[in-house]
Design an enzyme around this catalytic site. Sequence first.
Site, PDB file in Angstrom:
ATOM      1  N   VAL A   1       3.262  -3.092  -5.844  1.00 62.05           N
ATOM      2  CA  VAL A   1       3.071  -2.480  -4.519  1.00 62.05           C
ATOM      3  C   VAL A   1       2.422  -3.489  -3.583  1.00 62.05           C
ATOM      4  CG1 VAL A   1       1.667  -0.779  -3.255  1.00 62.05           C
ATOM      5  CG2 VAL A   1       2.972  -0.065  -5.264  1.00 62.05           C
TER       6      VAL A   1
ATOM      7  N   GLU B   1       6.760   6.098 -16.083  1.00 63.77           N
ATOM      8  CA  GLU B   1       5.714   5.178 -15.620  1.00 63.77           C
ATOM      9  C   GLU B   1       4.926   4.501 -16.734  1.00 63.77           C
ATOM     10  OE1 GLU B   1       5.622   8.439 -15.234  1.00 63.77           O
ATOM     11  OE2 GLU B   1       3.674   9.190 -15.890  1.00 63.77           O
TER      12      GLU B   1
ATOM     13  N   VAL C   1      -1.068   4.365  -1.517  1.00 62.63           N
ATOM     14  CA  VAL C   1       0.145   4.481  -2.347  1.00 62.63           C
ATOM     15  C   VAL C   1      -0.233   4.949  -3.759  1.00 62.63           C
ATOM     16  CG1 VAL C   1       2.197   3.256  -3.169  1.00 62.63           C
ATOM     17  CG2 VAL C   1       1.148   2.582  -1.006  1.00 62.63           C
TER      18      VAL C   1
ATOM     19  N   ASN D   1       5.243  10.860  -3.182  1.00 62.45           N
ATOM     20  CA  ASN D   1       6.589  10.392  -3.529  1.00 62.45           C
ATOM     21  C   ASN D   1       7.224   9.684  -2.332  1.00 62.45           C
ATOM     22  OD1 ASN D   1       6.726  12.857  -2.163  1.00 62.45           O
ATOM     23  ND2 ASN D   1       8.666  13.421  -3.082  1.00 62.45           N
TER      24      ASN D   1
ATOM     25  N   HIS E   1       3.392  11.292 -14.642  1.00 65.29           N
ATOM     26  CA  HIS E   1       2.065  11.092 -14.005  1.00 65.29           C
ATOM     27  C   HIS E   1       1.066  12.145 -14.465  1.00 65.29           C
ATOM     28  CE1 HIS E   1       3.524   7.880 -11.536  1.00 65.29           C
ATOM     29  NE2 HIS E   1       4.501   8.624 -11.080  1.00 65.29           N
TER      30      HIS E   1
ATOM     31  N   SER F   1     -12.121  -8.571  -6.267  1.00 61.94           N
ATOM     32  CA  SER F   1     -12.480  -7.170  -6.058  1.00 61.94           C
ATOM     33  C   SER F   1     -13.928  -6.893  -6.466  1.00 61.94           C
ATOM     34  CB  SER F   1     -11.530  -6.285  -6.878  1.00 61.94           C
ATOM     35  OG  SER F   1     -11.857  -4.941  -6.693  1.00 61.94           O
TER      36      SER F   1
ATOM     37  N   TYR G   1       9.525  10.754 -14.288  1.00 57.11           N
ATOM     38  CA  TYR G   1       8.131  10.428 -13.999  1.00 57.11           C
ATOM     39  C   TYR G   1       7.305  11.655 -14.336  1.00 57.11           C
ATOM     40  CZ  TYR G   1       9.406   6.257 -11.289  1.00 57.11           C
ATOM     41  OH  TYR G   1       9.870   5.032 -10.914  1.00 57.11           O
TER      42      TYR G   1
ATOM     43  N   ASP H   1      -0.498   8.873  -6.382  1.00 59.45           N
ATOM     44  CA  ASP H   1       0.152   9.576  -7.501  1.00 59.45           C
ATOM     45  C   ASP H   1      -0.655   9.445  -8.789  1.00 59.45           C
ATOM     46  OD1 ASP H   1       0.704   6.901  -7.772  1.00 59.45           O
ATOM     47  OD2 ASP H   1       2.744   7.189  -8.490  1.00 59.45           O
TER      48      ASP H   1
ATOM     49  N   LYS I   1      11.014  13.316 -10.357  1.00 62.28           N
ATOM     50  CA  LYS I   1       9.581  13.635 -10.270  1.00 62.28           C
ATOM     51  C   LYS I   1       9.133  14.547 -11.403  1.00 62.28           C
ATOM     52  CE  LYS I   1       6.905  12.403  -7.765  1.00 62.28           C
ATOM     53  NZ  LYS I   1       6.146  11.114  -7.815  1.00 62.28           N
TER      54      LYS I   1
ATOM     55  N   ASP J   1      -7.835  -8.193  -5.425  1.00 61.69           N
ATOM     56  CA  ASP J   1      -7.491  -7.791  -6.795  1.00 61.69           C
ATOM     57  C   ASP J   1      -8.622  -8.209  -7.723  1.00 61.69           C
ATOM     58  OD1 ASP J   1      -4.430  -7.062  -8.185  1.00 61.69           O
ATOM     59  OD2 ASP J   1      -6.089  -7.635  -9.502  1.00 61.69           O
TER      60      ASP J   1
ATOM     61  N   ARG K   1      15.777  12.185  -4.207  1.00 61.07           N
ATOM     62  CA  ARG K   1      16.418  11.302  -5.185  1.00 61.07           C
ATOM     63  C   ARG K   1      17.048  12.141  -6.304  1.00 61.07           C
ATOM     64  NH1 ARG K   1      11.221   7.830  -6.528  1.00 61.07           N
ATOM     65  NH2 ARG K   1      10.334   9.871  -6.083  1.00 61.07           N
TER      66      ARG K   1
ATOM     67  N   LEU L   1      -3.877  -0.006  -9.762  1.00 58.47           N
ATOM     68  CA  LEU L   1      -3.442   0.799 -10.910  1.00 58.47           C
ATOM     69  C   LEU L   1      -4.115   0.348 -12.194  1.00 58.47           C
ATOM     70  CD1 LEU L   1      -1.418   2.852 -12.242  1.00 58.47           C
ATOM     71  CD2 LEU L   1       0.097   0.922 -12.599  1.00 58.47           C
TER      72      LEU L   1
HETATM   73  N1  LIG Z   1       2.990   7.116  -3.672  1.00 59.14           N
HETATM   74  C1  LIG Z   1       4.145   6.687  -4.141  1.00 59.14           C
HETATM   75  O1  LIG Z   1       5.182   7.169  -3.723  1.00 59.14           O
HETATM   76  C2  LIG Z   1       4.188   5.587  -5.149  1.00 59.14           C
HETATM   77  C3  LIG Z   1       5.375   4.888  -5.410  1.00 59.14           C
HETATM   78  C4  LIG Z   1       5.358   3.828  -6.310  1.00 59.14           C
HETATM   79  C5  LIG Z   1       4.174   3.480  -6.967  1.00 59.14           C
HETATM   80  N2  LIG Z   1       3.047   4.199  -6.718  1.00 59.14           N
HETATM   81  C6  LIG Z   1       1.744   3.890  -7.334  1.00 59.14           C
HETATM   82  O2  LIG Z   1       1.178   2.712  -6.784  1.00 59.14           O
HETATM   83  C7  LIG Z   1       0.194   2.220  -7.687  1.00 59.14           C
HETATM   84  C8  LIG Z   1       0.348   0.713  -7.862  1.00 59.14           C
HETATM   85  O3  LIG Z   1       1.542   0.430  -8.581  1.00 59.14           O
HETATM   86  P1  LIG Z   1       1.967  -1.064  -8.969  1.00 59.14           P
HETATM   87  O4  LIG Z   1       3.340  -0.974  -9.515  1.00 59.14           O
HETATM   88  O5  LIG Z   1       1.701  -1.989  -7.849  1.00 59.14           O
HETATM   89  O6  LIG Z   1       0.951  -1.378 -10.167  1.00 59.14           O
HETATM   90  P2  LIG Z   1       0.644  -2.840 -10.773  1.00 59.14           P
HETATM   91  O7  LIG Z   1       0.148  -2.620 -12.162  1.00 59.14           O
HETATM   92  O8  LIG Z   1       1.791  -3.755 -10.559  1.00 59.14           O
HETATM   93  O9  LIG Z   1      -0.565  -3.356  -9.873  1.00 59.14           O
HETATM   94  C9  LIG Z   1      -1.841  -2.802  -9.921  1.00 59.14           C
HETATM   95  C10 LIG Z   1      -2.818  -3.876  -9.518  1.00 59.14           C
HETATM   96  O10 LIG Z   1      -4.101  -3.256  -9.383  1.00 59.14           O
HETATM   97  C11 LIG Z   1      -5.045  -4.234  -9.773  1.00 59.14           C
HETATM   98  N3  LIG Z   1      -6.340  -3.617 -10.024  1.00 59.14           N
HETATM   99  C12 LIG Z   1      -6.773  -2.892 -11.076  1.00 59.14           C
HETATM  100  N4  LIG Z   1      -8.068  -2.534 -10.915  1.00 59.14           N
HETATM  101  C13 LIG Z   1      -8.455  -3.045  -9.712  1.00 59.14           C
HETATM  102  C14 LIG Z   1      -9.661  -3.020  -8.965  1.00 59.14           C
HETATM  103  N5  LIG Z   1     -10.761  -2.398  -9.432  1.00 59.14           N
HETATM  104  N6  LIG Z   1      -9.700  -3.663  -7.777  1.00 59.14           N
HETATM  105  C15 LIG Z   1      -8.599  -4.283  -7.271  1.00 59.14           C
HETATM  106  N7  LIG Z   1      -7.445  -4.358  -7.936  1.00 59.14           N
HETATM  107  C16 LIG Z   1      -7.364  -3.739  -9.127  1.00 59.14           C
HETATM  108  C17 LIG Z   1      -4.421  -4.848 -11.028  1.00 59.14           C
HETATM  109  O11 LIG Z   1      -5.020  -6.078 -11.349  1.00 59.14           O
HETATM  110  C18 LIG Z   1      -2.957  -4.986 -10.577  1.00 59.14           C
HETATM  111  O12 LIG Z   1      -2.702  -6.254 -10.003  1.00 59.14           O
HETATM  112  C19 LIG Z   1       0.413   3.036  -8.966  1.00 59.14           C
HETATM  113  O13 LIG Z   1      -0.547   4.072  -9.034  1.00 59.14           O
HETATM  114  C20 LIG Z   1       1.777   3.603  -8.818  1.00 59.14           C
HETATM  115  O14 LIG Z   1       1.964   4.801  -9.583  1.00 59.14           O
HETATM  116  C21 LIG Z   1       3.033   5.247  -5.832  1.00 59.14           C
END
Ligand SMILES: NC(=O)c1ccc[n+]([C@@H]2O[C@H](COP(=O)([O-])OP(=O)(O)OC[C@H]3O[C@@H](n4cnc5c(N)ncnc54)[C@H](O)[C@@H]3O)[C@@H](O)[C@H]2O)c1
Length: 370
Positions: free
Chosen positions: A179, A118, A267, A300, A96, A220, A94, A270, A75, A198, A15, A240
């Site tokens: 996600v 982020e 996912v 990523n 992180h 959860s 980003y 990160d 990144k 959740d 990207r 998250l």
């Molecule tokens: N690997 C990658 O390439 C990549 C890309 C994009 C995002 N991400 C990561 O994905 C993760 C999720 O991002 P998002 O945008 O969906 O975040 P978000 O804030 O929209 O959603 C996170 C969810 O986790 C829930 N949560 C928190 N604690 C919890 C628990 N103990 N049990 C169950 N659920 C719980 C929250 O209530 C929330 O609904 C982040 O860490 C983000 O950085 C990674």
Amino acid sequence: MIIGVPKEIKDNESRVGITPAGVKALSEAGHKVLVETQAGAFSGFPDDEYQNAGAEIVGDAGYVWGKSEMVVKVKEPIEPEYPYFREDLILFTYLHLAPLPDLTSKLLESKVIGIAYETVRDRQGTLPLLTPMSEVAGRMSVQVGASYLERERGGRGILLGGVPGVPPAHVCILGGGVVGTNAARIALGFGAKTTLIDVNLNRLRELDDIFNGRLYTLASNSYNIENATREADLVIGGVLIPGATAPRIVTRSMVSKMKKGAVIVDVAIDQGGCIETAKPTSHSNPSYTVDGVVHYCVTNMPGAVPHTSTLALTNSTFPYVLRIANRGVREALKQDAGFAEGLNTWHGKLIYRGVADSQQRPWTAAAEVL
Ligand SMILES: NC(=O)c1ccc[n+]([C@@H]2O[C@H](COP(=O)([O-])OP(=O)(O)OC[C@H]3O[C@@H](n4cnc5c(N)ncnc54)[C@H](O)[C@@H]3O)[C@@H](O)[C@H]2O)c1
């Protein structure tokens, strides 16, 4: 302002921080943009498009970093980029930082103004610069998981949607944010039996409504997580706690009880990952196996679909880039409390509390320094 766009050098990251459309808008506003040669090539933006939009194409990354007042990336910087850090440099990307104490120290020592995509918030309190990449990664997680479930890639040899007379696979999604919701949309579209867990019951109510009862929702707790992961063919981690290290809600012992050939796509890796056996991987070596369970933990993921991802990301980031360029960084942050939440490091001070808590460091509130 002079704005620099270096080519990303993290493994397989394709990207780019600003598109030719952004360069045109910045040039029209009287700013100068230095773009490292080939920075946009893998996203489908060749040098001549940037040049036609008003950018100066530069052959040397050091020159781009050295001459720019603000560097816009995708990144977090990696080690070869650390020597480019200097006092007063604005770095918008980003970061992180929570699981990266070395990078945090380097940014603090060199007094860089580090604004992390982020942790920026909008008026609704959501994370507008994380959302587009979470949409991409969430949708992609099911596509990737489905492919790893194939026998040749180490999986159980199960088709997500099954066929008439053969039941579909079980998909278990942890976290019902961006996600999780996007993963659920695709998993249900494939015809998989999909469960989402959740901690936020109101979110589960909304999802129950959105998916019209087709999605199984669970509160959860470790009892539910253990049962759901044991039944699952594909587990997707999307938990998250903003700015902090992810809670590891799936333990090693739960993984050991999962089906052989099941697949985990964490996912949330990160932010450290929400599965105890998850460790960061890259696009060139994306998976490994623990207790017979295939793990895919690429930090990523959207980098694999750079055209879609660059457009989705820059749609959201560019208005902030333009604001910093037009108003200066201090004014731009002062005028928008949500944007100021993006400030992670400022002239040697750690500003973002979640990072400070994760690394047991002192922090200073943004309002005190702006
Ligand atoms: N690997 C990658 O390439 C990549 C890309 C994009 C995002 N991400 C990561 O994905 C993760 C999720 O991002 P998002 O945008 O969906 O975040 P978000 O804030 O929209 O959603 C996170 C969810 O986790 C829930 N949560 C928190 N604690 C919890 C628990 N103990 N049990 C169950 N659920 C719980 C929250 O209530 C929330 O609904 C982040 O860490 C983000 O950085 C990674």
